[in-house]
Design a protein around this motif. Sequence first.
Motif, PDB file in Angstrom:
ATOM      1  N   MET A 159      50.038  39.598  30.683  1.00 21.13           N
ATOM      2  CA  MET A 159      50.652  38.845  29.833  1.00 21.13           C
ATOM      3  C   MET A 159      49.933  38.668  28.422  1.00 21.13           C
ATOM      4  N   PRO A 160      50.764  38.376  27.622  1.00 23.18           N
ATOM      5  CA  PRO A 160      50.078  37.945  26.248  1.00 23.18           C
ATOM      6  C   PRO A 160      49.574  36.397  26.223  1.00 23.18           C
ATOM      7  N   PHE A 161      48.718  36.161  25.261  1.00 28.33           N
ATOM      8  CA  PHE A 161      48.027  34.811  25.191  1.00 28.33           C
ATOM      9  C   PHE A 161      47.274  34.258  26.454  1.00 28.33           C
ATOM     10  N   MET A 162      47.687  34.560  27.284  1.00 28.40           N
ATOM     11  CA  MET A 162      47.072  33.706  28.618  1.00 28.40           C
ATOM     12  C   MET A 162      47.191  34.691  29.834  1.00 28.40           C
ATOM     13  N   ASN A 163      46.139  35.584  30.619  1.00 32.51           N
ATOM     14  CA  ASN A 163      46.682  36.527  31.324  1.00 32.51           C
ATOM     15  C   ASN A 163      46.785  35.773  32.787  1.00 32.51           C
ATOM     16  N   GLY A 164      47.570  36.402  33.785  1.00 34.70           N
ATOM     17  CA  GLY A 164      47.676  35.886  35.130  1.00 34.70           C
ATOM     18  C   GLY A 164      46.515  35.283  36.040  1.00 34.70           C
ATOM     19  N   PHE A 165      45.246  35.909  35.467  1.00 33.97           N
ATOM     20  CA  PHE A 165      44.036  35.199  36.329  1.00 33.97           C
ATOM     21  C   PHE A 165      43.818  33.883  35.541  1.00 33.97           C
ATOM     22  N   GLN A 166      43.704  33.961  34.302  1.00 34.69           N
ATOM     23  CA  GLN A 166      43.666  32.524  33.617  1.00 34.69           C
ATOM     24  C   GLN A 166      44.833  31.481  34.027  1.00 34.69           C
ATOM     25  N   GLU A 216      39.318  39.787  41.639  1.00 36.02           N
ATOM     26  CA  GLU A 216      39.524  38.907  40.445  1.00 36.02           C
ATOM     27  C   GLU A 216      40.479  37.557  40.711  1.00 36.02           C
ATOM     28  N   GLY A 217      41.890  38.329  41.365  1.00 37.99           N
ATOM     29  CA  GLY A 217      42.868  37.478  41.562  1.00 37.99           C
ATOM     30  C   GLY A 217      42.525  36.451  42.583  1.00 37.99           C
ATOM     31  N   PHE A 218      41.903  36.988  43.707  1.00 36.08           N
ATOM     32  CA  PHE A 218      41.689  35.896  44.787  1.00 36.08           C
ATOM     33  C   PHE A 218      40.581  35.009  44.466  1.00 36.08           C
ATOM     34  N   LEU A 219      39.621  35.569  43.436  1.00 28.56           N
ATOM     35  CA  LEU A 219      38.580  34.427  42.920  1.00 28.56           C
ATOM     36  C   LEU A 219      39.059  33.379  41.948  1.00 28.56           C
ATOM     37  N   ALA A 220      40.131  33.909  41.304  1.00 27.49           N
ATOM     38  CA  ALA A 220      40.922  32.928  40.409  1.00 27.49           C
ATOM     39  C   ALA A 220      41.754  31.869  41.234  1.00 27.49           C
ATOM     40  N   GLY A 221      42.073  32.140  42.420  1.00 28.03           N
ATOM     41  CA  GLY A 221      42.820  31.308  43.377  1.00 28.03           C
ATOM     42  C   GLY A 221      44.102  31.587  43.682  1.00 28.03           C
ATOM     43  N   THR A 222      44.334  32.745  43.696  1.00 29.36           N
ATOM     44  CA  THR A 222      45.877  33.256  44.276  1.00 29.36           C
ATOM     45  C   THR A 222      45.722  33.212  45.599  1.00 29.36           C
ATOM     46  N   ASP A 223      46.911  33.033  46.360  1.00 30.46           N
ATOM     47  CA  ASP A 223      47.054  33.026  47.726  1.00 30.46           C
ATOM     48  C   ASP A 223      47.609  34.307  48.121  1.00 30.46           C
TER      49      ASP A 223
END
Length: 225
Positions: free
Chosen positions: A55-62, A89-96
Amino acid sequence: MQNILIVDDDTHILQLVRIQLEKEGFHVSEAKDGTEALTILKKTACDLAIVDVMMPFMNGFQLTKEIRKQYDIPIILLTAKGQIEDKEEGFLAGTDDYLVKPFEPRELSFRIHALLRRYQQETDTHIIRLGHTEINLDSYEVKLGDKTLLLPLKEFELLALLATYPQHVFTRAQLIEKIWGMDYEGEERTVDVHIKRLRKRFSSQTAAFSIKTVRGVGYRLETAE
């Protein structure tokens, strides 16, 4: 009715997911980028977030990291990428959970229901922690370090609701409905009285949180960073 937040800059995906979830009785909130999503979360209590990675501006990981800082809700990441590094990276960011595009709407639905069940089971024995303050939803106790407080029921329910959704602004009418019920015939001023009592109890004992007045609207609980 449970509220699902969908964050994706692809309007086709937004529409596809919204149609599927509304068929199943969910309420859906939509955002096209991370900034819009965070604005929605401040105003609306959401039960789960579906977040696109690209996504623009802020990606999903952020965005996932930002959601994790403030809200305890399940998150599903959507992405066109299937590499193991991106999943890591997704799981490290906190996704379930993690779903690669293109996907079947029904598969997303299965994953949503599974996560909501899991989070509900956790909530059944959930302890809300605000610094050294613990709010036990099972025993109706509030612990401040080694001290245990037993609050009057409505005060406890009001504190627990505000603490479950920190930074979220509740109107007096919403608090009346959720704590006292839709059949309550008293005045909205009772909310102000209970908030005043909570402030008196905790303001001198902990700096982990405070209950702020949003003038002309209602109240929100703020946590100390």
